[in-house]
Write an enzyme that holds these catalytic residues in place. Structure first.
Site, PDB file in Angstrom:
ATOM      1  N   LYS A  22      -6.825  -9.425  -3.611  1.00  0.00           N
ATOM      2  CA  LYS A  22      -7.473 -10.457  -3.773  1.00  0.00           C
ATOM      3  C   LYS A  22      -9.030  -9.884  -3.349  1.00  0.00           C
ATOM      4  CE  LYS A  22      -8.370 -12.123   0.868  1.00  0.00           C
ATOM      5  NZ  LYS A  22      -7.876 -10.821   1.597  1.00  0.00           N
ATOM      6  N   LYS A  67       2.285  -3.747  -3.476  1.00  0.00           N
ATOM      7  CA  LYS A  67       1.763  -4.972  -2.833  1.00  0.00           C
ATOM      8  C   LYS A  67       2.739  -5.944  -2.312  1.00  0.00           C
ATOM      9  CE  LYS A  67      -1.961  -7.685  -2.124  1.00  0.00           C
ATOM     10  NZ  LYS A  67      -3.162  -7.249  -1.224  1.00  0.00           N
ATOM     11  N   ASN A  89      -5.394 -15.552   7.373  1.00  0.00           N
ATOM     12  CA  ASN A  89      -5.660 -16.136   8.507  1.00  0.00           C
ATOM     13  C   ASN A  89      -6.235 -17.573   8.555  1.00  0.00           C
ATOM     14  OD1 ASN A  89      -7.835 -14.488   8.057  1.00  0.00           O
ATOM     15  ND2 ASN A  89      -8.833 -15.309  10.011  1.00  0.00           N
TER      16      ASN A  89
END
Length: 310
Positions: free
Chosen positions: A211, A127, A12
């Protein structure tokens, strides 16, 4: 002595297109610079799902189309995404520091992260990367390119690749030197470029390291005082989006384990964030982790919102 924090930026904070990203990173930069003005040593990690997916699709299209460009491996696409996301972030942070009268260097570092070639993740791709597709579109691409797709939290279908755990951050010594020099460092973008050891040296592989996991590893290796994971919500919740939803201001390791067993945290969103925080807190020497939204990061660091994991 200034406090050292590693910040993991969620999607975001970046957007899905270059133009959208250029606009969004200005707000992201303001949050980071506000923290820097408080005296924090700052290291920034970020995701790259939409970006690396976009680059990979473009490269595949060019290689298979009339242009006939060389095939571009997924690891190289990850490196490209680190470059352009890092470029946008360091430019925006630099301009925001000018506005606020703060003099510090900022740099984005192309970062490799070693993974274990025997990691079981290579047998079970999970993923998500790239854009969302309908079921019909995903099935068509699966047949054409051999990609693996999965349904993602009711939002559509996305390609999935292996997500091995980070073992070692290759450029760690460089990052340490930069942080010691009070530089704001953008590193392990997209979780880092996944590489494995071979007889001929390091080799990139088709995978995406989470991450948040890489940011947690980086925070541990740098002896950070806090890992800060910025996402779309102000606090971690149980019974999320249900009438009996409860926001959590604090989360102990025992409570986190209990809620994970209950299935409280979605696999594609909050679960990896909570797990990364737990790993950091468990292995660190009394450090804490924080999960909150980008917009509330500054006041969350002052204890006014967010979820502290301890």
């Amino acid at each position: 002595m200034s406090k050292r924090i590693v910040i993991a930026l969620g999607g975001n904070a970046l957007g899905n297109t270059p133009d959208q990203q250029l606009k969004l990173v200005r707000g992201t930069a303001k949050v980071i610079v506000d923290m820097a003005k408080e005296g924090y040593e700052i290291i920034v990690g970020h995701g790259n799902g939409p970006q690396v997916g976009m680059i990979n699709l473009a490269m595949d299209y060019a290689a298979n189309g009339s242009a006939g460009t060389p095939y571009m491996p997924f690891a190289e696409c990850g490196a490209m995404s680190q470059g352009y996301i890092g470029y946008h972030l360091q430019q925006a942070i630099r301009e925001e520091m000018k506005k606020q009268g703060l003099e510090r260097d900022v740099v984005a570092l192309v970062t490799q992260v070693l993974v274990d070639s025997n990691d079981d993740a290579f047998n079970h791709p999970t993923k998500p990367v790239g854009m969302f597709y309908t079921k019909e579109q995903a099935e068509k691409i699966e047949k054409e390119k051999g990609f693996i797709f999965t349904e993602d939290a009711g939002r559509g279908y996305r390609r999935v690749v292996p997500s091995p755990l980070p073992v070692e951050i290759i450029e760690l010594n460089v990052i340490k030197k930069l942080v010691k020099d009070n530089t704001i460092v953008i590193a392990t973008g997209g979780g880092g470029i996944p590489v494995i050891n071979t007889d001929n040296g390091l080799k990139g592989v088709d995978a995406v390291i989470d991450k948040d996991r890489s940011s947690a590893k980086l925070a541990l290796d740098l002896n950070a005082d806090m890992l800060v994971i910025l996402t779309a919500v102000d606090k971690v919740c149980i019974n999320y989006n249900k009438p009996d939803q409860v926001e959590l201001s604090e989360l102990t390791l025992d409570d986190a384990e209990k809620y994970i067993k209950e299935g409280q945290f979605a696999k594609g969103s909050m679960l990896p964030k909570v797990e990364a925080c737990m790993d950091f807190v468990r292995k660190s020497n009394g450090a804490k982790a924080l999960i909150t939204s980008l917009e509330k990061a500054a006041i969350a660091l002052k204890g006014q919102t967010g979820t502290i994991i301890k």
